[in-house]
Design a protein around this motif. Structure first.
Motif, PDB file in Angstrom:
ATOM      1  N   THR A 112     -50.734  34.403  56.940  1.00  0.00           N
ATOM      2  CA  THR A 112     -52.116  34.013  57.231  1.00  0.00           C
ATOM      3  C   THR A 112     -52.488  34.025  58.709  1.00  0.00           C
ATOM      4  O   THR A 112     -53.680  33.992  59.022  1.00  0.00           O
ATOM      5  N   GLN A 113     -51.521  34.043  59.609  1.00  0.00           N
ATOM      6  CA  GLN A 113     -51.836  33.855  61.026  1.00  0.00           C
ATOM      7  C   GLN A 113     -51.474  35.069  61.890  1.00  0.00           C
ATOM      8  O   GLN A 113     -51.305  34.937  63.096  1.00  0.00           O
ATOM      9  N   TRP A 114     -51.383  36.229  61.292  1.00  0.00           N
ATOM     10  CA  TRP A 114     -51.005  37.427  62.027  1.00  0.00           C
ATOM     11  C   TRP A 114     -52.245  38.210  62.428  1.00  0.00           C
ATOM     12  O   TRP A 114     -53.128  38.475  61.608  1.00  0.00           O
ATOM     13  N   ALA A 120     -49.572  40.209  67.075  1.00  0.00           N
ATOM     14  CA  ALA A 120     -49.180  38.877  67.543  1.00  0.00           C
ATOM     15  C   ALA A 120     -49.751  37.826  66.590  1.00  0.00           C
ATOM     16  O   ALA A 120     -50.675  38.104  65.825  1.00  0.00           O
ATOM     17  N   PHE A 121     -49.178  36.629  66.661  1.00  0.00           N
ATOM     18  CA  PHE A 121     -49.723  35.516  65.894  1.00  0.00           C
ATOM     19  C   PHE A 121     -50.956  34.958  66.591  1.00  0.00           C
ATOM     20  O   PHE A 121     -51.064  35.000  67.821  1.00  0.00           O
ATOM     21  N   HIS A 122     -51.878  34.422  65.786  1.00  0.00           N
ATOM     22  CA  HIS A 122     -53.002  33.701  66.366  1.00  0.00           C
ATOM     23  C   HIS A 122     -52.436  32.564  67.215  1.00  0.00           C
ATOM     24  O   HIS A 122     -51.493  31.898  66.807  1.00  0.00           O
ATOM     25  N   TYR A 123     -53.052  32.354  68.361  1.00  0.00           N
ATOM     26  CA  TYR A 123     -52.606  31.234  69.193  1.00  0.00           C
ATOM     27  C   TYR A 123     -52.999  29.916  68.530  1.00  0.00           C
ATOM     28  O   TYR A 123     -52.179  29.024  68.344  1.00  0.00           O
ATOM     29  N   ILE A 124     -54.269  29.798  68.140  1.00  0.00           N
ATOM     30  CA  ILE A 124     -54.777  28.629  67.420  1.00  0.00           C
ATOM     31  C   ILE A 124     -54.935  29.019  65.951  1.00  0.00           C
ATOM     32  O   ILE A 124     -55.443  30.102  65.645  1.00  0.00           O
ATOM     33  N   LYS A 125     -54.540  28.140  65.066  1.00  0.00           N
ATOM     34  CA  LYS A 125     -54.602  28.426  63.630  1.00  0.00           C
ATOM     35  C   LYS A 125     -56.006  28.888  63.225  1.00  0.00           C
ATOM     36  O   LYS A 125     -56.998  28.276  63.572  1.00  0.00           O
ATOM     37  N   GLN A 127     -57.887  31.176  64.155  1.00  0.00           N
ATOM     38  CA  GLN A 127     -58.764  31.801  65.149  1.00  0.00           C
ATOM     39  C   GLN A 127     -58.118  33.107  65.584  1.00  0.00           C
ATOM     40  O   GLN A 127     -57.060  33.104  66.215  1.00  0.00           O
ATOM     41  N   SER A 128     -58.730  34.219  65.234  1.00  0.00           N
ATOM     42  CA  SER A 128     -58.086  35.511  65.480  1.00  0.00           C
ATOM     43  C   SER A 128     -57.865  35.780  66.964  1.00  0.00           C
ATOM     44  O   SER A 128     -56.933  36.466  67.343  1.00  0.00           O
ATOM     45  N   GLU A 129     -58.727  35.249  67.808  1.00  0.00           N
ATOM     46  CA  GLU A 129     -58.553  35.388  69.257  1.00  0.00           C
ATOM     47  C   GLU A 129     -58.562  33.995  69.885  1.00  0.00           C
ATOM     48  O   GLU A 129     -59.317  33.130  69.458  1.00  0.00           O
TER      49      GLU A 129
END
Length: 198
Positions: A112-114, A120-125, A127-129
């Motif tokens: 769910t967070q890719w 890369a993984f989302h930095y904040i859950k 939020q894609s950027e």
């Protein structure tokens, strides 16, 4: 950690975030777990009284972490730090609940967070950027370990993507660099085992 209330304060803080329905800054319980599992090696034969306190604190931290739903982590850094602590704990104890949790957390976060565009993984859950490749390496070892423990090819593929990204992106912040370096080394050592029979 164990005599000045750090562990208890950290556990209470995370429990409070969960009770309030907020995403949790779980590294507050992750870092003490990383530290105490390393220190337990020193105390277990030399300092029985301190060792008992360390073991109790570790149990309290693990119990707190296992109560965190996989979708309640605030960011990849928190997932990475907690996973590192749990992996170190599982390596020492073989605790099946910890193994199951690591796999469940990895399956949720990897699915769910890719951010495919940034690899890369989302930095904040959710939020894609921003999605910063150098910070994804915080979760590299926990993800690779979960892939090895589960035999899940989707986790293996995601771990390989994170490692490839880590090799191409070098963080300027020294703490991120150190975390990426030691996580990458340990993950790279595990990768050949992912396709071998267990």
């Amino acid at each position: 950690h164990v005599e000045r209330g750090l562990v208890q304060r950290s556990v209470r803080h995370v429990e409070g975030e969960l009770a309030a329905g907020r995403l949790t800054f779980a590294r507050e319980v992750g870092w003490p777990l990383v530290n105490l599992v390393a220190l337990e090696v020193l105390t277990e034969r030399a300092e029985p009284e301190l060792d008992a306190k360390v073991k109790k604190a570790i149990r309290d931290l693990v119990a707190c972490i296992l109560s965190i739903p996989p979708d309640a982590y605030q960011s990849t850094i928190h997932v990475g730090v907690v996973s590192e602590g749990l992996v170190r704990y599982h390596e020492r104890t073989g605790d099946p609940q910890v193994r199951q949790y690591l796999i469940r957390l990895a399956r949720y976060w990897a699915a769910t967070q890719w951010n495919a565009r940034r690899q890369a993984f989302h930095y904040i859950k959710d939020q894609s950027e921003p999605a910063w490749p150098d910070l994804s390496a915080f979760y590299l070892y926990g993800l690779t370990y979960a892939a090895w423990q589960s035999g899940d090819p989707r986790l293996t593929e995601r771990a390989k993507q994170v490692l490839a990204t880590a090799c191409e992106n070098h963080p300027g912040y020294v703490k991120s660099f150190a975390q990426q370096f030691h996580n990458s080394q340990r993950a790279a050592a595990l990768l050949p085992l992912l396709s071998a029979p267990r």
